[in-house]
Scaffold this motif. Structure first.
Motif, short mmCIF file in Angstrom:
data_model
loop_
_atom_site.label_atom_id
_atom_site.label_comp_id
_atom_site.label_asym_id
_atom_site.label_seq_id
_atom_site.Cartn_x
_atom_site.Cartn_y
_atom_site.Cartn_z
N HIS A 153 -4.32 -8.85 -3.95
CA HIS A 153 -3.83 -9.28 -5.27
C HIS A 153 -4.78 -10.24 -5.97
N CYS A 154 -5.34 -11.21 -5.23
CA CYS A 154 -6.20 -12.22 -5.86
C CYS A 154 -7.63 -11.74 -6.08
N GLY A 155 -8.00 -10.62 -5.47
CA GLY A 155 -9.35 -10.08 -5.67
C GLY A 155 -10.38 -10.58 -4.67
N ALA A 156 -9.97 -11.42 -3.73
CA ALA A 156 -10.92 -11.93 -2.74
C ALA A 156 -11.37 -10.82 -1.79
N VAL A 157 -10.48 -9.84 -1.55
CA VAL A 157 -10.79 -8.71 -0.66
C VAL A 157 -10.91 -7.44 -1.49
N ARG A 158 -12.05 -6.77 -1.37
CA ARG A 158 -12.28 -5.51 -2.09
C ARG A 158 -12.90 -4.49 -1.14
N PHE A 159 -12.53 -3.23 -1.33
CA PHE A 159 -13.04 -2.17 -0.47
C PHE A 159 -13.19 -0.86 -1.23
N GLU A 160 -13.90 0.07 -0.62
CA GLU A 160 -14.01 1.45 -1.10
C GLU A 160 -13.62 2.37 0.04
N VAL A 161 -13.01 3.49 -0.28
CA VAL A 161 -12.62 4.43 0.76
C VAL A 161 -12.71 5.85 0.20
N TRP A 162 -13.29 6.76 1.01
CA TRP A 162 -13.36 8.17 0.65
C TRP A 162 -12.13 8.87 1.23
N ALA A 163 -11.38 9.51 0.36
CA ALA A 163 -10.17 10.23 0.79
C ALA A 163 -9.82 11.27 -0.26
N SER A 164 -8.85 12.08 0.04
CA SER A 164 -8.40 13.08 -0.93
C SER A 164 -7.75 12.41 -2.13
N ALA A 165 -7.77 13.08 -3.25
CA ALA A 165 -7.06 12.58 -4.42
C ALA A 165 -5.56 12.76 -4.24
N ASP A 166 -5.19 13.69 -3.33
CA ASP A 166 -3.78 13.92 -2.99
C ASP A 166 -3.53 13.28 -1.62
N LEU A 167 -2.93 12.12 -1.62
CA LEU A 167 -2.79 11.31 -0.41
C LEU A 167 -1.57 11.68 0.41
N HIS A 168 -1.76 11.67 1.75
CA HIS A 168 -0.65 11.85 2.68
C HIS A 168 -0.33 10.48 3.26
N VAL A 169 0.77 9.89 2.85
CA VAL A 169 1.12 8.52 3.18
C VAL A 169 2.24 8.48 4.22
N PHE A 170 2.08 7.59 5.20
CA PHE A 170 3.10 7.42 6.23
C PHE A 170 3.97 6.20 5.89
N ASP A 171 5.28 6.40 6.00
CA ASP A 171 6.24 5.31 5.77
C ASP A 171 6.96 5.07 7.09
N CYS A 172 6.53 4.02 7.79
CA CYS A 172 7.03 3.73 9.13
C CYS A 172 8.22 2.76 9.08
N ASN A 173 9.16 2.95 10.00
CA ASN A 173 10.34 2.09 10.02
C ASN A 173 10.35 1.12 11.21
N CYS A 174 9.17 0.86 11.79
CA CYS A 174 9.11 -0.12 12.87
C CYS A 174 9.37 -1.51 12.29
N SER A 175 9.54 -2.50 13.15
CA SER A 175 9.96 -3.82 12.70
C SER A 175 9.02 -4.45 11.67
N ILE A 176 7.73 -4.37 11.90
CA ILE A 176 6.81 -5.03 10.97
C ILE A 176 6.56 -4.20 9.71
#
Length: 229
Positions: A107-130
């Protein structure tokens, strides 16, 4: 009066062999000189090639490939590629596979990255405690497709239980934009909601039963190998 007969050395006698050797010497010497020059030229060319390969290989770490660094150096050296040619090959390969370069960060911009991936993302939604508490919806990529642009010194890590998952987050704003998942410790889990606008075409969400992690991983067909693709 009897005339003395002239005698000539027989073929193969030491005198005749010596004369033949002397006559042939200039040509033989020139052959040796030419052979030496060619050998020296080949050695010089080999040394120049080794120096060029070493210089190219030494430039490669500037790409900051992390755990893939040695593999990259070996590839560049074995294929006799310049850093530019190797980078072009890598980019062409990614584009051929239909990957795009996403950028993102905290959020604050201190951490920035680049990542190569598909434009159509497969996202995992986990229900573990954290994952439930921090809403850790993420997609997984190999380490070679991720590059931290800045903020390494502004990251801190939280671990628990097996200690295999590394939950990294920004020290300033507390946002976790990426982490090292337990399922793929040699890759990265990227928070899709921390990507910049403009590169994501669609997001498909898959529910993962993290409350029964071992069972879920055993039953899933592909999640454990997603950092290898």
């Amino acid at each position: 009066m009897v005339k003395a007969k002239k005698t000539f050395p027989k073929r193969g006698t030491p005198e005749r062999q010596s004369r033949t050797t002397v006559l042939a010497a200039p040509h033989a010497v020139q052959q040796l000189i030419d052979t030496g020059k060619r050998g020296k030229a080949r050695k010089v060319a080999a040394i120049k090639k080794q120096v060029a390969e070493k210089n190219d290989a030494q430039q490669s770490p500037m790409l900051d490939l992390g755990s893939q660094r040695q593999r990259w150096l070996n590839f560049v050296t074995q294929q006799s590629l310049s850093s530019e040619d190797a980078a072009k090959l890598l980019l062409d390969s990614f584009e051929y596979k239909g990957l795009v370069k996403h950028s993102g960060g905290c959020h604050c911009g201190a951490v920035r990255f680049e990542v190569w991936a598909s434009a159509d993302l497969h996202v995992f939604d986990c229900n573990c405690s954290i994952c439930m508490k921090k809403q850790n919806r993420h997609f997984i990529v190999p380490a070679s497709r991720f590059k931290l642009l800045k903020g390494a010194d502004n990251l801190t890590t939280y671990t628990f239980n097996t200690k295999k998952a590394k939950h990294t987050f920004c020290k300033t704003c507390g946002v976790q934009s990426f982490y090292t998942p337990r399922s793929n410790p040699d890759g990265y889990g990227i928070a899709s909601h921390c990507l910049d606008d403009g590169t994501v075409h669609s997001i498909h969400v898959e529910q993962i039963n993290g409350k029964e992690w071992e069972k879920a991983m055993k039953e899933h067909k592909s999640i454990l190998s997603m950092s290898k693709s």
